[in-house]
Design an enzyme around this catalytic site. Structure first.
Site, PDB file in Angstrom:
ATOM      1  N   SER A 160      45.330 -12.412  21.297  1.00 37.24           N
ATOM      2  CA  SER A 160      46.442 -12.453  20.368  1.00 37.24           C
ATOM      3  C   SER A 160      47.789 -11.720  20.798  1.00 37.24           C
ATOM      4  O   SER A 160      47.635 -11.299  22.091  1.00 37.24           O
ATOM      5  CB  SER A 160      46.053 -11.231  19.431  1.00 37.24           C
ATOM      6  OG  SER A 160      47.140 -10.764  18.414  1.00 37.24           O
TER       7      SER A 160
ATOM      8  N   TYR B  46      42.660  -2.602  17.518  1.00 38.06           N
ATOM      9  CA  TYR B  46      42.417  -3.936  17.484  1.00 38.06           C
ATOM     10  C   TYR B  46      43.297  -4.555  18.741  1.00 38.06           C
ATOM     11  O   TYR B  46      42.864  -5.270  19.661  1.00 38.06           O
ATOM     12  CB  TYR B  46      43.270  -4.518  16.217  1.00 38.06           C
ATOM     13  CG  TYR B  46      43.472  -6.125  16.355  1.00 38.06           C
ATOM     14  CD1 TYR B  46      42.371  -6.817  15.823  1.00 38.06           C
ATOM     15  CD2 TYR B  46      44.638  -6.505  16.476  1.00 38.06           C
ATOM     16  CE1 TYR B  46      42.399  -8.438  15.736  1.00 38.06           C
ATOM     17  CE2 TYR B  46      44.733  -7.918  16.510  1.00 38.06           C
ATOM     18  CZ  TYR B  46      43.720  -8.937  16.231  1.00 38.06           C
ATOM     19  OH  TYR B  46      44.051 -10.202  16.132  1.00 38.06           O
TER      20      TYR B  46
HETATM   21  P1  NAD Z   1      39.412 -14.891   9.690  1.00 36.11           P
HETATM   22  O1  NAD Z   1      39.284 -13.900   8.790  1.00 36.11           O
HETATM   23  O2  NAD Z   1      39.394 -16.116   8.764  1.00 36.11           O
HETATM   24  O3  NAD Z   1      38.374 -14.886  10.894  1.00 36.11           O
HETATM   25  C1  NAD Z   1      37.666 -14.012  11.331  1.00 36.11           C
HETATM   26  C2  NAD Z   1      36.288 -14.203  11.139  1.00 36.11           C
HETATM   27  O4  NAD Z   1      35.641 -13.185  12.216  1.00 36.11           O
HETATM   28  C3  NAD Z   1      35.748 -13.905   9.656  1.00 36.11           C
HETATM   29  O5  NAD Z   1      35.647 -15.370   9.168  1.00 36.11           O
HETATM   30  C4  NAD Z   1      34.410 -13.517   9.999  1.00 36.11           C
HETATM   31  O6  NAD Z   1      33.449 -14.846  10.032  1.00 36.11           O
HETATM   32  C5  NAD Z   1      34.288 -13.218  11.724  1.00 36.11           C
HETATM   33  N1  NAD Z   1      33.786 -11.812  11.795  1.00 36.11           N
HETATM   34  C6  NAD Z   1      34.147 -10.578  11.949  1.00 36.11           C
HETATM   35  N2  NAD Z   1      33.259  -9.848  11.735  1.00 36.11           N
HETATM   36  C7  NAD Z   1      32.163 -10.358  12.153  1.00 36.11           C
HETATM   37  C8  NAD Z   1      30.986  -9.796  12.485  1.00 36.11           C
HETATM   38  N3  NAD Z   1      30.545  -8.430  12.817  1.00 36.11           N
HETATM   39  N4  NAD Z   1      29.654 -10.698  12.780  1.00 36.11           N
HETATM   40  C9  NAD Z   1      30.313 -12.297  12.611  1.00 36.11           C
HETATM   41  N5  NAD Z   1      31.414 -12.688  12.267  1.00 36.11           N
HETATM   42  C10 NAD Z   1      32.470 -11.809  11.980  1.00 36.11           C
HETATM   43  O7  NAD Z   1      40.700 -14.405  10.374  1.00 36.11           O
HETATM   44  P2  NAD Z   1      41.496 -15.228  11.643  1.00 36.11           P
HETATM   45  O8  NAD Z   1      42.802 -14.915  11.677  1.00 36.11           O
HETATM   46  O9  NAD Z   1      41.290 -16.699  11.471  1.00 36.11           O
HETATM   47  O10 NAD Z   1      40.999 -14.699  12.777  1.00 36.11           O
HETATM   48  C11 NAD Z   1      40.251 -15.375  13.832  1.00 36.11           C
HETATM   49  C12 NAD Z   1      40.861 -14.682  14.959  1.00 36.11           C
HETATM   50  O11 NAD Z   1      41.884 -14.909  15.340  1.00 36.11           O
HETATM   51  C13 NAD Z   1      40.323 -13.368  15.396  1.00 36.11           C
HETATM   52  O12 NAD Z   1      39.954 -13.134  16.656  1.00 36.11           O
HETATM   53  C14 NAD Z   1      41.730 -12.886  15.299  1.00 36.11           C
HETATM   54  O13 NAD Z   1      41.714 -11.512  15.947  1.00 36.11           O
HETATM   55  C15 NAD Z   1      42.463 -13.773  15.821  1.00 36.11           C
HETATM   56  N6  NAD Z   1      44.047 -13.562  15.477  1.00 36.11           N
HETATM   57  C16 NAD Z   1      44.542 -13.858  14.292  1.00 36.11           C
HETATM   58  C17 NAD Z   1      45.963 -13.705  14.092  1.00 36.11           C
HETATM   59  C18 NAD Z   1      46.438 -13.875  12.855  1.00 36.11           C
HETATM   60  O14 NAD Z   1      47.574 -13.625  12.691  1.00 36.11           O
HETATM   61  N7  NAD Z   1      45.567 -14.152  11.809  1.00 36.11           N
HETATM   62  C19 NAD Z   1      46.605 -13.539  15.229  1.00 36.11           C
HETATM   63  C20 NAD Z   1      46.103 -13.181  16.232  1.00 36.11           C
HETATM   64  C21 NAD Z   1      44.744 -13.414  16.652  1.00 36.11           C
END
Ligand code: NAD
Ligand code: MG
Length: 298
Positions: free
Chosen positions: A190, A203
């Protein structure tokens, strides 16, 4: 012809600048209930055979970025094992349907990967159901905003590290015996790794750890023909943000402070993962591809 990711267009206006209403979902949140809905590429991502015959395990594949990556991988010709939490079954079923419509196999593997035995079993089941494995995307993540360090519980601190860092370690270690030369590992880090928000101490720390893990492991595995890379998203509209990933009052402004002036949509991340997964990036290892709307990074 309908628009796809290759259509010439203005990146500022490719997607509307959204002002999400204040909303709250219990963790982990569902794409199904998100307002406004996200774009995971179901109607736009066009595959060109870039991952033909590949077998991918993607964590957090039910929603958000992981779902967009799963859809893109399938349209590029890969079979996909989807890891997610049991509460996310409706989102996972939807993505699995899109993968099957693309003519590819979707293996549904619910379970909490913050437990080491579950994380290891996940890999075994993915290998069994796909008949092998050559792409691992460690994308699951936990993000809960807390204003004061005194209010950041020991339990949350540990859970965030277990989900974001330890699970990546357990899954990668369990996958290695199955990964032949040419295989690829992609970790979702991220912009928080370099530019931590004051409300996301735990985080942001995990994301810095993911970067270091990626760059170190990339050097270790390169001689074995396995490439490890990372993708660093900026503000992307996903269920993570409404299940306490942001303070409620921050939601309407989400992503507006980027040079492109808007939050990203999950489908805008997919091509970065496709590039790093496929053989076209054969000389790229230990790299972090920033997909963040133009914010400078180190
Ligand atoms: P999202 O909520 O759609 O995806 C996160 C997923 O993590 C969930 O769908 C869930 O299935 C999984 N998860 C969480 N805890 C879990 C557990 N204990 N066991 C199994 N699965 C688990 O949100 P997203 O934003 O698509 O996130 C995906 C990745 O992108 C993450 O690593 C997040 O940190 C990263 N990210 C997101 C952003 C943003 O702005 N959305 C920015 C930077 C990084
Ligand atoms: Mg989800």
């Amino acid at each position: 012809m309908s628009e796809d990711q290759y259509t010439f267009q203005n990146p500022v206006s490719r997607f509307p600048s959204i002002s999400p209403p204040k909303q709250d979902q219990a963790e982990p949140g569902l794409d199904r209930d998100l307002e406004p809905q996200t774009d995971r590429g179901e109607d736009s991502y066009r595959g060109t055979g870039r991952l033909t015959g590949r077998k991918a395990l993607i964590t957090g594949a039910d929603s958000g970025i992981g779902a967009a990556v799963a859809i893109a991988f399938a349209r590029e010709g890969a079979d996909v094992a989807l890891s997610y939490l049991p509460e996310e079954e409706p989102d996972a079923q939807k993505v699995a349907g899109i993968i099957r419509d693309a003519g590819q196999k979707a293996a549904l593997l619910p379970g909490d990967i913050s437990e080491p035995a579950r994380a290891r079993d996940l890999v075994a089941h993915a290998v069994e159901q796909l008949g092998g494995l050559d792409i691992v995307v460690n994308n699951a993540g936990k993000q809960i905003a807390v204003e004061a360090l005194e209010d950041l519980s020991d339990e949350q601190f540990a859970d965030t590290f277990a989900t974001n860092v330890f699970a990546m370690f357990w899954i990668t270690k369990a996958a290695l015996p199955h990964l032949k030369p040419g295989s690829t590992i992609i970790n979702t880090t991220s912009i928080q790794a370099y530019n931590p928000s004051p409300t996301l101490i735990d985080y942001a720390s995990t994301k810095a750890a993911i970067n270091a893990f990626t760059k170190g492991l990339a050097q270790q595995l390169a001689p074995r023909g396995i490439r490890v890379n990372a993708v660093a998203p900026g503000p992307i509209w996903t269920p993570l943000q409404v299940s306490d990933g942001q303070l409620k009052e921050a939601l309407p402004e989400f992503g507006k402070d980027t040079p492109l002036g808007r939050a990203g949509q999950p489908t805008e991340l997919a091509p970065a993962y496709v590039f790093l997964a496929s053989a076209e990036s054969s000389y790229v290892a230990g790299e972090t591809l920033n997909v963040n709307g133009g914010s400078p990074t180190p």
